[in-house]
Design an enzyme around this catalytic site. Structure first.
Site, short mmCIF file in Angstrom:
data_model
loop_
_atom_site.label_atom_id
_atom_site.label_comp_id
_atom_site.label_asym_id
_atom_site.label_seq_id
_atom_site.Cartn_x
_atom_site.Cartn_y
_atom_site.Cartn_z
N GLY A 1 0.82 -1.20 0.00
CA GLY A 1 0.00 0.00 0.00
C GLY A 1 0.85 1.26 0.00
O GLY A 1 2.05 1.22 0.30
N CYS A 2 0.24 2.39 -0.31
CA CYS A 2 0.98 3.65 -0.44
C CYS A 2 1.50 4.13 0.91
O CYS A 2 2.69 4.46 1.05
CB CYS A 2 0.12 4.70 -1.12
SG CYS A 2 -1.52 4.95 -0.39
N TYR A 3 0.64 4.18 1.93
CA TYR A 3 1.10 4.58 3.25
C TYR A 3 2.14 3.60 3.78
O TYR A 3 3.12 4.00 4.42
CB TYR A 3 -0.07 4.63 4.24
CG TYR A 3 -0.90 5.88 4.20
CD1 TYR A 3 -0.33 7.14 4.39
CD2 TYR A 3 -2.27 5.82 4.00
CE1 TYR A 3 -1.10 8.29 4.38
CE2 TYR A 3 -3.06 6.96 3.99
CZ TYR A 3 -2.47 8.20 4.17
OH TYR A 3 -3.25 9.34 4.16
N ALA B 1 5.66 4.33 2.12
CA ALA B 1 6.32 5.51 2.67
C ALA B 1 6.81 5.26 4.09
O ALA B 1 7.93 5.66 4.46
CB ALA B 1 5.38 6.71 2.63
#
Length: 341
Positions: free
Chosen positions: A145-147, A150
């Site tokens: 996932g994106c979160y 990061a």
């Protein structure tokens, strides 16, 4: 090489398609959608792409016969059943949803509020955090996932080198509205988003368990993290600000050395030191930029991690996994110039 893409109408699918079209190792991208009754020109579904390539009704047998790999840019709950024909045939699947990210089916059910994929499939799924794994020979790749991307890239050097107190991890993550998906809601309505910042899903975001799962792979002593998410009035990008207390005796030089060593040869992670990165410098690229401060008075390490949620946080990392799986150059087909101004 021919590849298939299922899910072109969402933001993630749109961006992935544009990158696949320019990949030097891909000759053809076949498009499919689950809701179509017959072939439909792409520009009728996504007018801003100005592309009349046909989008076909979903047909797994046609994909198996004509393509060499399949990308799913579909909502959670689709791939866990739609991928079955490919898994049986040992056909490469790259899934951008959360269906195969979590190894424990009960954890998926708790966080996604639906039944999980088959246990046997979860066991063979490869969590494709490309900067720390290799998808060579993998046939079921779960794109992070994106979160999660990061956050994990920001925490990895600290966890792997055992530099922080694991009970002090706090993540304050902020995202543009495209991270909430294309379907409009009251919280993503212009009048709600404009000139506003709103917390949502605090400590309940679906990316939390995959973050903890990967942290535990690096250090089994990790138990939990404090994780908040904020919606910003911007279109794209994530800023994850991460805080943690150093272990006794750990100093700034050790922290700096850990980040430099971890990402010394990584083509898409840039350590910026105390020059803290901004979202704007990575939007439109596959980069993750990491800035680090060591506050000696407060005895706190702060990491600022920025990515484009639709590229490094979705389609770009999917292409990185594709490149690993099929032995293309790590940077093949991936954008490096930010969208400036």
């Amino acid at each position: 090489m021919k590849v298939a893409l299922i899910g072109i109408t969402g933001y993630g699918g749109m961006v992935l398609y544009q990158m696949l079209k320019t990949h030097p190792g891909i000759d053809q991208v076949d498009l499919y959608a689950r809701h179509l009754a017959g072939p439909t020109p792409l520009n009728q579904l996504v007018p801003n792409l100005f592309d009349d390539q046909p989008v076909y009704p979903y047909d797994s047998q046609k994909i198996l016969a004509n393509d060499g790999a399949v990308f799913f840019a579909t909502p959670a709950g689709v791939t866990k059943t739609a991928a079955r024909p490919y898994l049986t045939a040992h056909f490469p699947v790259i899934d951008l949803s959360g269906d195969y990210r979590l190894k424990n089916g009960a954890t998926y059910e708790k966080w996604y509020h639906q039944s999980p994929a088959a246990t046997a499939d979860l066991k063979v799924a490869h969590y494709g955090l490309t900067d720390f794994c290799d998808a060579t020979d993998e046939n079921l790749i779960a794109n992070p996932g994106c979160y999660a991307t990061a956050t994990l890239l920001g925490l990895a050097p600290l966890i792997i080198d055992q530099l922080i107190d694991l009970d002090t991890i706090v993540v304050d993550a902020k995202s543009g509205t495209s991270g909430a998906g294309k379907k409009p809601t009251s919280s993503t309505h212009f009048t709600q988003v404009n000139e506003n910042a709103q917390l949502y899903n605090v400590n309940h975001h679906k990316h939390i368990p995959e973050i903890v799962q990967q942290l535990q792979a690096w250090d089994p002593a990790v138990d939990a993290i404090q994780f908040s998410t904020t919606l910003l009035p911007i279109t794209r990008g994530i800023l994850a600000t991460i805080y943690a207390k150093p272990k006794p005796g750990v100093n700034k030089d050790q922290v700096v050395a850990a980040f430099k060593q971890t990402y010394a040869t990584d083509p898409f992670v840039r350590y910026t030191g105390e020059n803290l990165p901004t979202i704007k410098q990575v939007v439109g690229t596959n980069y993750c930029d990491l800035g680090v401060l060591f506050n000696e008075r407060a005895n706190t390490i702060m990491v600022a991690s920025v990515i484009d949620n639709l590229i490094k946080g979705a389609g770009g990392q999917a292409i990185q996994n594709f490149n690993q799986r099929f032995n293309f150059a790590p940077t093949a087909g991936l954008p490096t110039a930010p969208l400036l101004p």
